[in-house]
Design a protein around this motif. Sequence first.
Motif, PDB file in Angstrom:
ATOM      1  N   TYR A 262      -5.764  37.856  -3.927  1.00  0.00           N
ATOM      2  CA  TYR A 262      -5.296  37.191  -3.012  1.00  0.00           C
ATOM      3  C   TYR A 262      -5.767  35.920  -2.845  1.00  0.00           C
ATOM      4  CZ  TYR A 262      -5.473  42.249  -1.571  1.00  0.00           C
ATOM      5  OH  TYR A 262      -5.179  43.519  -1.574  1.00  0.00           O
TER       6      TYR A 262
ATOM      7  N   ALA B 164      -3.433  32.020  -2.564  1.00  0.00           N
ATOM      8  CA  ALA B 164      -2.339  31.387  -2.075  1.00  0.00           C
ATOM      9  C   ALA B 164      -2.334  29.738  -2.147  1.00  0.00           C
ATOM     10  CB  ALA B 164      -2.302  31.753  -0.536  1.00  0.00           C
TER      11      ALA B 164
ATOM     12  N   GLY C  42      -0.535  35.791   9.262  1.00  0.00           N
ATOM     13  CA  GLY C  42      -0.104  36.315   7.922  1.00  0.00           C
ATOM     14  C   GLY C  42       1.003  37.278   8.159  1.00  0.00           C
TER      15      GLY C  42
ATOM     16  N   TYR D  75       1.827  33.139  -2.652  1.00  0.00           N
ATOM     17  CA  TYR D  75       0.635  34.114  -2.183  1.00  0.00           C
ATOM     18  C   TYR D  75       0.272  35.068  -3.142  1.00  0.00           C
ATOM     19  CZ  TYR D  75       4.362  36.931  -0.345  1.00  0.00           C
ATOM     20  OH  TYR D  75       5.446  37.949  -0.215  1.00  0.00           O
ATOM     21  N   ASP D  76      -0.613  35.874  -3.247  1.00  0.00           N
ATOM     22  CA  ASP D  76      -0.746  36.799  -4.523  1.00  0.00           C
ATOM     23  C   ASP D  76      -0.530  36.174  -5.647  1.00  0.00           C
ATOM     24  OD1 ASP D  76       0.643  39.925  -2.402  1.00  0.00           O
ATOM     25  OD2 ASP D  76      -1.330  38.625  -2.417  1.00  0.00           O
TER      26      ASP D  76
ATOM     27  N   ASP E  64      -3.151  33.797   3.986  1.00  0.00           N
ATOM     28  CA  ASP E  64      -1.875  34.066   3.608  1.00  0.00           C
ATOM     29  C   ASP E  64      -0.767  33.682   4.808  1.00  0.00           C
ATOM     30  OD1 ASP E  64      -2.021  36.496   0.933  1.00  0.00           O
ATOM     31  OD2 ASP E  64      -2.891  34.511   1.050  1.00  0.00           O
TER      32      ASP E  64
ATOM     33  N   HIS F 116       2.059  32.415   6.797  1.00  0.00           N
ATOM     34  CA  HIS F 116       3.430  32.428   6.740  1.00  0.00           C
ATOM     35  C   HIS F 116       3.832  31.798   8.002  1.00  0.00           C
ATOM     36  CE1 HIS F 116       4.436  35.322   3.337  1.00  0.00           C
ATOM     37  NE2 HIS F 116       3.066  35.660   3.517  1.00  0.00           N
TER      38      HIS F 116
ATOM     39  N   TYR G 218      -0.597  26.113  -0.150  1.00  0.00           N
ATOM     40  CA  TYR G 218      -0.007  25.432   0.707  1.00  0.00           C
ATOM     41  C   TYR G 218       0.279  24.100   0.411  1.00  0.00           C
ATOM     42  CZ  TYR G 218      -2.042  29.309   3.708  1.00  0.00           C
ATOM     43  OH  TYR G 218      -2.568  30.541   4.049  1.00  0.00           O
TER      44      TYR G 218
ATOM     45  N   LEU H 110       3.025  27.607   3.850  1.00  0.00           N
ATOM     46  CA  LEU H 110       2.957  28.650   2.725  1.00  0.00           C
ATOM     47  C   LEU H 110       3.763  28.536   1.564  1.00  0.00           C
ATOM     48  CD1 LEU H 110       0.948  30.950   1.827  1.00  0.00           C
ATOM     49  CD2 LEU H 110       2.364  32.490   2.838  1.00  0.00           C
TER      50      LEU H 110
END
Lengths: 106, 120
Positions: free
Chosen positions: A32, A34, B99, A49-50, B106, B108, A36, A46
């Motif tokens: 987890y 990420a 998210g 991610y992952d 995360d 978005h 940005y 973003l």
Amino acid sequence: ELMLTQSPATLSLSPGEGATLSCRASQFISKYFAWYQQKPGRAPRLLIYDISRRATGVPARFRGSGGGTDFTLTIYTLEPEDFAVYYCQQRGNGLTFGGGTKVEVK
Amino acid sequence: EEQLVDSGGGLVQPGGSLRLSCVTSGFTFNIYAISWVRQAPGKGLEWVSTISGDGRAKFYGGSVSGRFTTSSDESKNTVYLHMNSLRSDDTAIYYCARGNGDYMGDFHLWGRGTPVTVSS
């Protein structure tokens, strides 16, 4: 508290060059993780991610990689719109952000 | 279109209180956690709080725990951040963020941010 340390603080590059941004965690992180991008006066966006999955609409020149405690954001062939501040973030142990790396025009 | 609209910021004296709002639209409110993230002038991002989609689980960052609380009103598709005992180091732009699930991080989707200034 799990801390994220980004390096370098500033990266001075020219359009067309490649950029490698690093983020090191003080403890092991699961998947987890990420990245940005933030431009002045704007909310963050973003990118990844992952660890390595690109968010919707993110160009293929952005690539996330790494694992454990060391993670990398690679930007292949910098475009003019890529000059910005980049933050890493983990959510596997609470939620923390790194201090940021500014990618500036050389 | 999925959207977050944050508001409620302003100038407040040290020790005072303020309530921020995050109005959501374009998605099912109760299946996503909503968080608040702040950014002090010239500084990086700091996670403040997260509330689960059903409003039952709440989490806070260390620097605001005990002073800030978050809540939600599903009938208004709105999440709130109640800020008490404000200090000068709470001065920041506050963003609400979401998210892709009922978890923090995360993000978005972001609001545009609402500025909070704590000063006498």
